[in-house]
Design a protein around this motif. Sequence first.
Motif, PDB file in Angstrom:
ATOM      1  N   LYS A  45     -20.279  93.321  -4.245  1.00  0.00           N
ATOM      2  CA  LYS A  45     -20.376  94.547  -3.457  1.00  0.00           C
ATOM      3  C   LYS A  45     -21.510  95.433  -3.971  1.00  0.00           C
ATOM      4  CE  LYS A  45     -17.209  97.716  -4.095  1.00  0.00           C
ATOM      5  NZ  LYS A  45     -15.894  98.424  -4.060  1.00  0.00           N
ATOM      6  N   TYR A  46     -21.834  95.280  -5.250  1.00  0.00           N
ATOM      7  CA  TYR A  46     -22.872  96.104  -5.865  1.00  0.00           C
ATOM      8  C   TYR A  46     -24.234  95.400  -5.893  1.00  0.00           C
ATOM      9  CZ  TYR A  46     -19.040  99.075  -7.388  1.00  0.00           C
ATOM     10  OH  TYR A  46     -17.944  99.908  -7.408  1.00  0.00           O
ATOM     11  N   GLU A  47     -24.340  94.242  -5.241  1.00  0.00           N
ATOM     12  CA  GLU A  47     -25.603  93.500  -5.276  1.00  0.00           C
ATOM     13  C   GLU A  47     -26.798  94.309  -4.759  1.00  0.00           C
ATOM     14  OE1 GLU A  47     -27.677  89.399  -3.581  1.00  0.00           O
ATOM     15  OE2 GLU A  47     -25.505  89.700  -3.355  1.00  0.00           O
ATOM     16  N   PRO A  48     -26.654  95.132  -3.691  1.00  0.00           N
ATOM     17  CA  PRO A  48     -27.833  95.900  -3.240  1.00  0.00           C
ATOM     18  C   PRO A  48     -28.479  96.733  -4.342  1.00  0.00           C
ATOM     19  CG  PRO A  48     -26.097  96.009  -1.602  1.00  0.00           C
ATOM     20  CD  PRO A  48     -25.501  95.330  -2.803  1.00  0.00           C
ATOM     21  N   TYR A  49     -27.683  97.206  -5.309  1.00  0.00           N
ATOM     22  CA  TYR A  49     -28.256  98.013  -6.394  1.00  0.00           C
ATOM     23  C   TYR A  49     -29.154  97.180  -7.301  1.00  0.00           C
ATOM     24  CZ  TYR A  49     -24.867 101.637  -5.124  1.00  0.00           C
ATOM     25  OH  TYR A  49     -24.141 102.587  -4.455  1.00  0.00           O
ATOM     26  N   LEU A  50     -28.949  95.861  -7.331  1.00  0.00           N
ATOM     27  CA  LEU A  50     -29.773  95.017  -8.195  1.00  0.00           C
ATOM     28  C   LEU A  50     -31.242  95.123  -7.819  1.00  0.00           C
ATOM     29  CD1 LEU A  50     -29.956  92.778 -10.384  1.00  0.00           C
ATOM     30  CD2 LEU A  50     -29.662  91.109  -8.542  1.00  0.00           C
ATOM     31  N   TYR A  51     -31.525  95.318  -6.544  1.00  0.00           N
ATOM     32  CA  TYR A  51     -32.902  95.324  -6.065  1.00  0.00           C
ATOM     33  C   TYR A  51     -33.559  96.701  -6.180  1.00  0.00           C
ATOM     34  CZ  TYR A  51     -30.747  91.160  -4.160  1.00  0.00           C
ATOM     35  OH  TYR A  51     -30.037  89.984  -4.032  1.00  0.00           O
ATOM     36  N   THR A  52     -32.786  97.711  -6.557  1.00  0.00           N
ATOM     37  CA  THR A  52     -33.336  99.062  -6.695  1.00  0.00           C
ATOM     38  C   THR A  52     -33.137  99.659  -8.088  1.00  0.00           C
ATOM     39  OG1 THR A  52     -31.273 100.056  -5.884  1.00  0.00           O
ATOM     40  CG2 THR A  52     -32.968  99.535  -4.251  1.00  0.00           C
ATOM     41  N   THR A  53     -32.316  99.029  -8.906  1.00  0.00           N
ATOM     42  CA  THR A  53     -31.997  99.614 -10.206  1.00  0.00           C
ATOM     43  C   THR A  53     -33.239  99.754 -11.081  1.00  0.00           C
ATOM     44  OG1 THR A  53     -30.555  99.468 -12.146  1.00  0.00           O
ATOM     45  CG2 THR A  53     -31.444  97.392 -11.302  1.00  0.00           C
ATOM     46  N   GLN A  54     -33.239 100.800 -11.889  1.00  0.00           N
ATOM     47  CA  GLN A  54     -34.319 101.025 -12.856  1.00  0.00           C
ATOM     48  C   GLN A  54     -33.960 100.496 -14.238  1.00  0.00           C
ATOM     49  OE1 GLN A  54     -37.376 102.377 -11.856  1.00  0.00           O
ATOM     50  NE2 GLN A  54     -36.340 101.962  -9.905  1.00  0.00           N
ATOM     51  N   ALA A  55     -32.769  99.882 -14.369  1.00  0.00           N
ATOM     52  CA  ALA A  55     -32.360  99.311 -15.650  1.00  0.00           C
ATOM     53  C   ALA A  55     -33.349  98.227 -16.083  1.00  0.00           C
ATOM     54  CB  ALA A  55     -30.952  98.723 -15.549  1.00  0.00           C
ATOM     55  N   SER A  56     -33.594  98.146 -17.385  1.00  0.00           N
ATOM     56  CA  SER A  56     -34.552  97.158 -17.891  1.00  0.00           C
ATOM     57  C   SER A  56     -34.032  95.732 -17.775  1.00  0.00           C
ATOM     58  CB  SER A  56     -34.890  97.466 -19.348  1.00  0.00           C
ATOM     59  OG  SER A  56     -35.546  98.713 -19.455  1.00  0.00           O
ATOM     60  N   ALA A  57     -32.703  95.578 -17.874  1.00  0.00           N
ATOM     61  CA  ALA A  57     -32.121  94.239 -17.796  1.00  0.00           C
ATOM     62  C   ALA A  57     -30.749  94.307 -17.151  1.00  0.00           C
ATOM     63  CB  ALA A  57     -32.016  93.614 -19.183  1.00  0.00           C
ATOM     64  N   VAL A  58     -30.376  93.228 -16.471  1.00  0.00           N
ATOM     65  CA  VAL A  58     -29.058  93.119 -15.832  1.00  0.00           C
ATOM     66  C   VAL A  58     -28.476  91.751 -16.155  1.00  0.00           C
ATOM     67  CG1 VAL A  58     -27.777  93.110 -13.661  1.00  0.00           C
ATOM     68  CG2 VAL A  58     -29.697  94.686 -13.958  1.00  0.00           C
ATOM     69  N   ILE A  59     -27.215  91.743 -16.545  1.00  0.00           N
ATOM     70  CA  ILE A  59     -26.502  90.499 -16.837  1.00  0.00           C
ATOM     71  C   ILE A  59     -25.858  89.998 -15.546  1.00  0.00           C
ATOM     72  CG2 ILE A  59     -24.650  89.471 -18.205  1.00  0.00           C
ATOM     73  CD1 ILE A  59     -25.060  91.826 -20.192  1.00  0.00           C
ATOM     74  N   VAL A  60     -26.078  88.737 -15.203  1.00  0.00           N
ATOM     75  CA  VAL A  60     -25.527  88.154 -13.972  1.00  0.00           C
ATOM     76  C   VAL A  60     -24.924  86.785 -14.291  1.00  0.00           C
ATOM     77  CG1 VAL A  60     -27.148  89.370 -12.464  1.00  0.00           C
ATOM     78  CG2 VAL A  60     -27.728  87.083 -13.323  1.00  0.00           C
ATOM     79  N   ASP A  61     -24.074  86.285 -13.379  1.00  0.00           N
ATOM     80  CA  ASP A  61     -23.509  84.942 -13.517  1.00  0.00           C
ATOM     81  C   ASP A  61     -24.594  83.880 -13.342  1.00  0.00           C
ATOM     82  OD1 ASP A  61     -21.044  86.128 -13.821  1.00  0.00           O
ATOM     83  OD2 ASP A  61     -20.377  85.710 -11.770  1.00  0.00           O
ATOM     84  N   ARG A  62     -24.400  82.739 -13.999  1.00  0.00           N
ATOM     85  CA  ARG A  62     -25.368  81.638 -13.857  1.00  0.00           C
ATOM     86  C   ARG A  62     -25.475  81.166 -12.410  1.00  0.00           C
ATOM     87  NH1 ARG A  62     -26.845  80.031 -18.933  1.00  0.00           N
ATOM     88  NH2 ARG A  62     -25.250  80.211 -20.571  1.00  0.00           N
ATOM     89  N   SER A  63     -24.387  81.279 -11.682  1.00  0.00           N
ATOM     90  CA  SER A  63     -24.362  80.797 -10.301  1.00  0.00           C
ATOM     91  C   SER A  63     -25.022  81.757  -9.315  1.00  0.00           C
ATOM     92  CB  SER A  63     -22.907  80.558  -9.867  1.00  0.00           C
ATOM     93  OG  SER A  63     -22.167  81.771  -9.956  1.00  0.00           O
ATOM     94  N   PHE A  64     -25.402  82.945  -9.779  1.00  0.00           N
ATOM     95  CA  PHE A  64     -25.941  83.964  -8.869  1.00  0.00           C
ATOM     96  C   PHE A  64     -27.369  83.623  -8.455  1.00  0.00           C
ATOM     97  CE2 PHE A  64     -28.399  87.915  -8.310  1.00  0.00           C
ATOM     98  CZ  PHE A  64     -27.756  88.407  -7.177  1.00  0.00           C
ATOM     99  N   GLU A  65     -27.640  83.762  -7.154  1.00  0.00           N
ATOM    100  CA  GLU A  65     -28.986  83.547  -6.622  1.00  0.00           C
ATOM    101  C   GLU A  65     -29.416  84.794  -5.856  1.00  0.00           C
ATOM    102  OE1 GLU A  65     -29.100  80.051  -4.271  1.00  0.00           O
ATOM    103  OE2 GLU A  65     -28.454  78.720  -5.904  1.00  0.00           O
ATOM    104  N   PRO A  66     -30.426  85.529  -6.355  1.00  0.00           N
ATOM    105  CA  PRO A  66     -30.885  86.752  -5.671  1.00  0.00           C
ATOM    106  C   PRO A  66     -31.372  86.452  -4.260  1.00  0.00           C
ATOM    107  CG  PRO A  66     -31.797  86.596  -7.880  1.00  0.00           C
ATOM    108  CD  PRO A  66     -31.178  85.270  -7.593  1.00  0.00           C
ATOM    109  N   LYS A  67     -31.084  87.382  -3.357  1.00  0.00           N
ATOM    110  CA  LYS A  67     -31.501  87.237  -1.966  1.00  0.00           C
ATOM    111  C   LYS A  67     -32.861  87.886  -1.714  1.00  0.00           C
ATOM    112  CE  LYS A  67     -26.786  87.132  -0.118  1.00  0.00           C
ATOM    113  NZ  LYS A  67     -26.090  87.248  -1.423  1.00  0.00           N
ATOM    114  N   LYS A  68     -33.305  88.743  -2.677  1.00  0.00           N
ATOM    115  CA  LYS A  68     -34.579  89.441  -2.567  1.00  0.00           C
ATOM    116  C   LYS A  68     -35.293  89.371  -3.916  1.00  0.00           C
ATOM    117  CE  LYS A  68     -32.685  92.950   0.620  1.00  0.00           C
ATOM    118  NZ  LYS A  68     -32.472  94.411   0.795  1.00  0.00           N
ATOM    119  N   PRO A  69     -36.560  89.738  -3.962  1.00  0.00           N
ATOM    120  CA  PRO A  69     -37.251  89.809  -5.259  1.00  0.00           C
ATOM    121  C   PRO A  69     -36.598  90.845  -6.173  1.00  0.00           C
ATOM    122  CG  PRO A  69     -38.819  89.823  -3.443  1.00  0.00           C
ATOM    123  CD  PRO A  69     -37.466  89.976  -2.823  1.00  0.00           C
TER     124      PRO A  69
END
Length: 343
Positions: A45-69
């Motif tokens: 549900k929080y995936e949209p924030y991944l593409y706008t966050t200013q955090a230097s790093a984000v921890i994600v599951d190995r199975s995760f595939e980003p939908k955008k750059p």
Amino acid sequence: MKFTVKQIATLLGGEVAGNDELAITGLAKIEEGKSGDISFLSNLKYEPYLYTTQASAVIVDRSFEPKKPVITTLIFVENSYSAFTRLLEEYNRQQSLGRVGIEQPSYVGEGSRVGELSYQGAFSYIGKNCQIGKEVKIYPHAYVGNNVRIGDHTVIHAGARILDNCIIGQHCVIHPNAVIGSEGFGFAPQPDGTYKTIPQLGNVILEDFVNVGSNTTIDCATMGSTIIRKGAKLDNLIQIGHNVEIGKNTVIAAQTGVSGSTKIGDNCVIAGQVGFAGHLTIANGTKVGAQSGVGKSVEEEGTAINSSPAFGLKESMRSLAIFRRLPDLEQRLTKLEKKNEKS
């Protein structure tokens, strides 16, 4: 805290996609992250924030595939939620390592021993003949009674009370204003209608890795011990009666009350505002819905119960559905009765 992304990935057993030399100085929610922060993505549900966050790093599951750059550095792990929890634990450990020594005024009674690298905050009190392990943190205004044993790496937060003869394991956390070992609720009725206090001579035992929330009270046993088994987690504002046993890795939410001599099994999940009658046995893996009243023992492992008085979850949900339809059912019944009268 100051680590590189590479160091954090090594700690978590993760793989880096991006700049592994970035410095990380803080932890943040993904929607609030800024430069120097690390966050995590577990709930999509929080995936949209991944593409706008200013955090230097984000921890994600190995199975995760980003939908955008993605402009932030990613650390891929088996389970991002568990990995971030591990990181929080390490951050908390680093923060607490700075608290070592004895602040004044504070008191340590005769015959008590305090382990190395421990911390005793101002206005804290340790009674006689206590054994306090290494790297234990006892915060200001905490009270430890006589003959208490506290294992290594345990934290006693401000205002908590550990009363006489109680035993606290290793890696436990007692939150502010919790009371461990208060007198059990024992009174004998007398012929004249008054009550005579029954002395409570036992203690409380918390095994390793137990968490006790703020303002939770655990009564000492009448004789023997009230026992909270390894890995159990108790929320705030919980009442545990005398001679109760809580099983390993059982979690209990706020405002639950457990009456005397009830035994709750391992790996149970108890929601908020649940009430247990006394002298019950609750099987391993039992799940109890919020605001349930449990008046009889649960014998089958893995049972889910609900309602007050509590009974099978599926049955209670069906009953609730019928209850909500009662006005409509009443109207239909009235129409049928009138139809029968005319015929």
